[in-house]
Design an enzyme around this catalytic site. Structure first.
Site, short mmCIF file in Angstrom:
data_model
loop_
_atom_site.label_atom_id
_atom_site.label_comp_id
_atom_site.label_asym_id
_atom_site.label_seq_id
_atom_site.Cartn_x
_atom_site.Cartn_y
_atom_site.Cartn_z
N GLY A 48 -8.25 -53.54 -14.74
CA GLY A 48 -8.36 -54.67 -13.82
C GLY A 48 -7.51 -54.37 -12.61
O GLY A 48 -6.66 -53.46 -12.65
N GLN A 53 -2.82 -55.85 -4.83
CA GLN A 53 -2.36 -54.53 -5.30
C GLN A 53 -2.82 -53.39 -4.40
O GLN A 53 -2.30 -52.29 -4.51
CB GLN A 53 -2.84 -54.28 -6.74
CG GLN A 53 -2.16 -55.18 -7.75
CD GLN A 53 -2.59 -54.81 -9.14
OE1 GLN A 53 -3.63 -55.25 -9.62
NE2 GLN A 53 -1.80 -53.98 -9.80
N CYS A 91 1.00 -52.70 -15.88
CA CYS A 91 0.38 -53.06 -14.60
C CYS A 91 0.38 -51.83 -13.71
O CYS A 91 1.38 -51.10 -13.67
CB CYS A 91 1.18 -54.19 -13.95
SG CYS A 91 0.57 -54.66 -12.33
N LEU A 92 -0.72 -51.61 -12.99
CA LEU A 92 -0.80 -50.46 -12.09
C LEU A 92 0.29 -50.50 -11.02
O LEU A 92 0.68 -49.45 -10.50
CB LEU A 92 -2.17 -50.41 -11.39
CG LEU A 92 -3.39 -50.24 -12.30
CD1 LEU A 92 -4.66 -50.27 -11.46
CD2 LEU A 92 -3.30 -48.94 -13.09
N HIS A 133 -3.65 -61.89 -16.53
CA HIS A 133 -2.87 -60.93 -15.76
C HIS A 133 -3.37 -60.85 -14.31
O HIS A 133 -2.58 -60.91 -13.36
CB HIS A 133 -2.93 -59.56 -16.43
CG HIS A 133 -2.15 -58.49 -15.73
ND1 HIS A 133 -0.94 -58.04 -16.20
CD2 HIS A 133 -2.40 -57.81 -14.58
CE1 HIS A 133 -0.48 -57.11 -15.35
NE2 HIS A 133 -1.35 -56.96 -14.37
N GLU A 134 -4.70 -60.75 -14.14
CA GLU A 134 -5.25 -60.58 -12.79
C GLU A 134 -5.18 -61.87 -11.98
O GLU A 134 -5.03 -61.83 -10.76
CB GLU A 134 -6.69 -60.04 -12.86
CG GLU A 134 -6.83 -58.69 -13.55
CD GLU A 134 -5.87 -57.62 -13.04
OE1 GLU A 134 -5.42 -57.70 -11.89
OE2 GLU A 134 -5.55 -56.70 -13.82
N HIS A 137 -1.63 -62.27 -10.54
CA HIS A 137 -1.40 -61.51 -9.31
C HIS A 137 -1.69 -62.34 -8.06
O HIS A 137 -1.01 -62.22 -7.05
CB HIS A 137 -2.30 -60.26 -9.27
CG HIS A 137 -1.71 -59.06 -9.93
ND1 HIS A 137 -0.52 -58.49 -9.53
CD2 HIS A 137 -2.16 -58.29 -10.96
CE1 HIS A 137 -0.26 -57.43 -10.29
NE2 HIS A 137 -1.23 -57.29 -11.16
CO CO Z 1 -1.34 -55.88 -12.64
#
Ligand code: CO
Length: 168
Positions: A48, A53, A91-92, A133-134, A137
């Site tokens: 995701g 991001q 998380c990226l 999670h998304e 953000h």
């Molecule tokens: Co993330």
């Protein structure tokens, strides 16, 4: 703004911790943003990604399903959540770090797709987890902000060091 080699903004960064703006135009610009998010998410092997991001403060995320496909959620909100659980999460934007985070097993969300069409979705398990999670953000929440002050401080220090290395 410091990014990973794949193009993901690394926390701490203001674009990740400020609430993103509502999307009001559903057209070529949004399609382009989604294509870029998809490209970067795949390069980074994420399940995701959220627009902030990649440095774009818009309420748009991509969410991975269990079968490896993805769908977009635009202007999403969580309507209901139930069954608290601790889930292991990464998380990226916080590369290399994984911690247990307080989440919910079930959620009901409302969102729009890339055409502006509204949808409601009830999800559980891993799909519910990715959605939480998304969507987080888009409100300026990155998972370390949901940890204890101690853990958050440790992760922050490690990420500041990681960012210095990326800048070199
Ligand atoms: Co993330």
């Amino acid at each position: 703004m410091v990014k990973t080699i794949q193009g993901v903004v690394v926390w701490p960064d203001e674009v990740l911790t400020a609430p993103s703006e509502k999307v009001t135009e559903f057209g070529a610009g949004l399609e382009e943003l989604l294509a870029e998010m998809y490209r970067i998410m795949r390069a980074a092997e994420g399940i995701g990604i959220a627009a902030p991001q990649i440095g774009v403060a818009k309420r748009v995320s991509l969410v991975g399903r269990g079968d490896g496909t993805f769908f977009e959620i635009v202007n999403p909100e969580i309507l209901e959540k139930s069954e608290p659980v601790l889930l292991h999460e990464g998380c990226l934007s916080v590369p290399g770090e994984f911690e247990d985070v307080e989440r919910f097993h079930r959620v009901k969300v409302r969102y729009q797709d890339h055409t502006g069409q509204a949808h409601e979705l009830e999800a559980e398990g891993s799909l519910a987890h990715v959605l939480q999670h998304e969507i987080d953000h888009l409100y300026g929440f990155v998972f370390p902000l949901r940890l204890s002050q101690l853990k958050k401080g440790l992760l922050r220090k490690r990420m500041i060091k990681a960012k210095r290395r990326l800048e070199e």
